[in-house]
Scaffold this motif. Sequence first.
Motif, PDB file in Angstrom:
ATOM      1  N   ALA A  86      76.042 -56.346  90.003  1.00 40.12           N
ATOM      2  CA  ALA A  86      75.873 -54.888  89.267  1.00 40.12           C
ATOM      3  C   ALA A  86      76.989 -53.767  89.684  1.00 40.12           C
ATOM      4  N   GLU A  87      77.681 -53.938  90.695  1.00 32.13           N
ATOM      5  CA  GLU A  87      78.941 -53.149  90.884  1.00 32.13           C
ATOM      6  C   GLU A  87      80.024 -53.016  89.786  1.00 32.13           C
ATOM      7  N   VAL A  88      80.033 -54.053  89.072  1.00 32.37           N
ATOM      8  CA  VAL A  88      80.947 -54.271  87.834  1.00 32.37           C
ATOM      9  C   VAL A  88      80.308 -53.488  86.745  1.00 32.37           C
ATOM     10  N   GLU A  89      80.882 -52.582  85.883  1.00 33.59           N
ATOM     11  CA  GLU A  89      80.620 -51.784  84.913  1.00 33.59           C
ATOM     12  C   GLU A  89      80.158 -52.788  83.948  1.00 33.59           C
ATOM     13  N   GLY A  90      78.768 -52.649  83.345  1.00 36.99           N
ATOM     14  CA  GLY A  90      78.214 -53.332  82.436  1.00 36.99           C
ATOM     15  C   GLY A  90      77.440 -54.587  82.766  1.00 36.99           C
ATOM     16  N   ILE A  91      77.402 -54.801  84.227  1.00 39.74           N
ATOM     17  CA  ILE A  91      76.650 -55.981  84.667  1.00 39.74           C
ATOM     18  C   ILE A  91      75.295 -55.344  85.189  1.00 39.74           C
ATOM     19  N   LYS A  92      74.344 -55.285  84.369  1.00 36.41           N
ATOM     20  CA  LYS A  92      72.996 -54.627  84.753  1.00 36.41           C
ATOM     21  C   LYS A  92      71.921 -55.656  84.392  1.00 36.41           C
ATOM     22  N   GLY A  93      70.852 -55.344  85.234  1.00 33.55           N
ATOM     23  CA  GLY A  93      69.447 -56.032  84.963  1.00 33.55           C
ATOM     24  C   GLY A  93      69.737 -57.600  84.464  1.00 33.55           C
ATOM     25  N   ALA A  94      69.459 -57.622  83.060  1.00 35.73           N
ATOM     26  CA  ALA A  94      69.411 -58.851  82.303  1.00 35.73           C
ATOM     27  C   ALA A  94      70.551 -59.550  82.498  1.00 35.73           C
ATOM     28  N   VAL A  95      71.850 -59.058  82.603  1.00 40.11           N
ATOM     29  CA  VAL A  95      73.149 -59.697  82.540  1.00 40.11           C
ATOM     30  C   VAL A  95      73.157 -60.213  83.896  1.00 40.11           C
ATOM     31  N   ALA A  96      72.896 -59.651  85.068  1.00 33.86           N
ATOM     32  CA  ALA A  96      73.104 -60.079  86.439  1.00 33.86           C
ATOM     33  C   ALA A  96      72.238 -61.324  86.328  1.00 33.86           C
ATOM     34  N   THR A  97      70.837 -61.148  85.876  1.00 33.70           N
ATOM     35  CA  THR A  97      69.911 -62.415  85.934  1.00 33.70           C
ATOM     36  C   THR A  97      70.416 -63.539  85.168  1.00 33.70           C
ATOM     37  N   ASN A  98      70.812 -63.341  83.961  1.00 30.56           N
ATOM     38  CA  ASN A  98      71.389 -64.247  83.260  1.00 30.56           C
ATOM     39  C   ASN A  98      72.372 -65.339  83.890  1.00 30.56           C
ATOM     40  N   ILE A  99      73.229 -64.429  84.647  1.00 31.59           N
ATOM     41  CA  ILE A  99      74.294 -65.126  85.459  1.00 31.59           C
ATOM     42  C   ILE A  99      73.654 -66.129  86.688  1.00 31.59           C
ATOM     43  N   LYS A 100      72.517 -65.419  87.178  1.00 37.23           N
ATOM     44  CA  LYS A 100      72.044 -66.373  88.227  1.00 37.23           C
ATOM     45  C   LYS A 100      71.245 -67.452  87.512  1.00 37.23           C
ATOM     46  N   ILE A 101      70.725 -67.308  86.375  1.00 38.37           N
ATOM     47  CA  ILE A 101      70.151 -68.489  85.934  1.00 38.37           C
ATOM     48  C   ILE A 101      71.169 -69.655  85.507  1.00 38.37           C
ATOM     49  N   ILE A 102      72.564 -69.345  85.194  1.00 38.47           N
ATOM     50  CA  ILE A 102      73.571 -70.123  84.904  1.00 38.47           C
ATOM     51  C   ILE A 102      73.515 -70.922  86.231  1.00 38.47           C
ATOM     52  N   GLN A 103      73.768 -69.940  87.257  1.00 37.60           N
ATOM     53  CA  GLN A 103      74.049 -70.671  88.656  1.00 37.60           C
ATOM     54  C   GLN A 103      72.905 -71.828  89.063  1.00 37.60           C
ATOM     55  N   ALA A 104      71.663 -71.273  88.478  1.00 40.17           N
ATOM     56  CA  ALA A 104      70.567 -72.131  89.142  1.00 40.17           C
ATOM     57  C   ALA A 104      70.631 -73.606  88.245  1.00 40.17           C
ATOM     58  N   ALA A 105      71.120 -73.518  86.879  1.00 42.91           N
ATOM     59  CA  ALA A 105      71.164 -74.639  85.965  1.00 42.91           C
ATOM     60  C   ALA A 105      72.262 -75.538  86.559  1.00 42.91           C
ATOM     61  N   ALA A 106      73.392 -74.896  87.156  1.00 39.00           N
ATOM     62  CA  ALA A 106      74.424 -75.674  87.555  1.00 39.00           C
ATOM     63  C   ALA A 106      74.061 -76.544  88.743  1.00 39.00           C
ATOM     64  N   GLN A 107      73.301 -75.820  89.687  1.00 42.47           N
ATOM     65  CA  GLN A 107      72.931 -76.501  90.977  1.00 42.47           C
ATOM     66  C   GLN A 107      71.599 -77.475  90.629  1.00 42.47           C
ATOM     67  N   ARG A 108      70.868 -77.294  89.698  1.00 44.86           N
ATOM     68  CA  ARG A 108      69.829 -78.257  89.414  1.00 44.86           C
ATOM     69  C   ARG A 108      70.447 -79.490  88.779  1.00 44.86           C
ATOM     70  N   PHE A 109      71.789 -79.308  87.943  1.00 43.60           N
ATOM     71  CA  PHE A 109      72.374 -80.637  87.357  1.00 43.60           C
ATOM     72  C   PHE A 109      73.022 -81.393  88.394  1.00 43.60           C
ATOM     73  N   ALA A 110      73.510 -80.561  89.387  1.00 41.09           N
ATOM     74  CA  ALA A 110      74.415 -81.173  90.628  1.00 41.09           C
ATOM     75  C   ALA A 110      73.362 -81.999  91.259  1.00 41.09           C
ATOM     76  N   ARG A 111      72.113 -81.440  91.410  1.00 45.70           N
ATOM     77  CA  ARG A 111      71.080 -81.866  92.550  1.00 45.70           C
ATOM     78  C   ARG A 111      70.771 -83.351  91.893  1.00 45.70           C
ATOM     79  N   HIS A 112      70.338 -83.233  90.417  1.00 45.77           N
ATOM     80  CA  HIS A 112      69.916 -84.581  89.893  1.00 45.77           C
ATOM     81  C   HIS A 112      70.851 -85.723  89.846  1.00 45.77           C
TER      82      HIS A 112
END
Length: 242
Positions: A86-112
């Motif tokens: 959120a320190e980067v201009e334009g990266i607020k709330g839902a945007v930061a959450t979306n990035i974390k969802i992408i990270q979680a998806a990548a981790q889940r894929f690697a784990r499987h």
Amino acid sequence: MTRGEPARTDGLGEAPAAADHRKGHRERARQRFLKVGENNLDDYELLELILFLAIPRVDTKLMAKQLLARFGSYSAVLSAPPERLAEVEGIKGAVATNIKIIQAAAQRFARHKVDRDMPILGSWAQLIDYCRTTMAFSAIEEFRILFLDKKNRLIADEVQQTGTVDHAPVYPREVIKRTLELSATAIILVHNHPSGDPAPSSADVQMTRQINDIARPLGITLHDHIIVGKNGHASLRGLKLI
């Protein structure tokens, strides 16, 4: 529109021509992804596509480049805490959450990809990928144990301890206690170095040997202790330190 009248906007301070240009750019970016695949995209291009999902009407190319400049790499962007994003201009709330969802998806894929029904020692490359995806870019140390059965199949994958930027407390007898609780016959230890350098410290080596000394008389095999960081990984077994 009469002559001299300023161009009408859509109510968000955005001229229709500019909006049309961005729409065309987004479609071209998506088509490029479909045509060449993610391996042929620059990091900022892939980040830009991710930002498309949460930011519908803004040029995200500059934002993607600012994220990379701030955090240093694509993986570091995905691993950054939401408050840092959120320190980067334009990266607020839902945007930061979306990035974390992408990270979680990548981790889940690697784990499987580390299949619980297959001997884990036969998928070592996938195991390293999983450990690096999950832990290498964390801002604090985490100590993880992979518990295996007598056929070296994964029983459980547990984070036992979290710590500070340069230390996570590990208690060898607690490691063995949990191994016995799960009826595991082998373990792989994994932890990360937030500094980025995966080279084992003398404390890492000493702790690993202590666990091995307790495990061996109980019939528990310590296959390896893997250390991951932004700059790669190290295997204590490979370094002949255990």
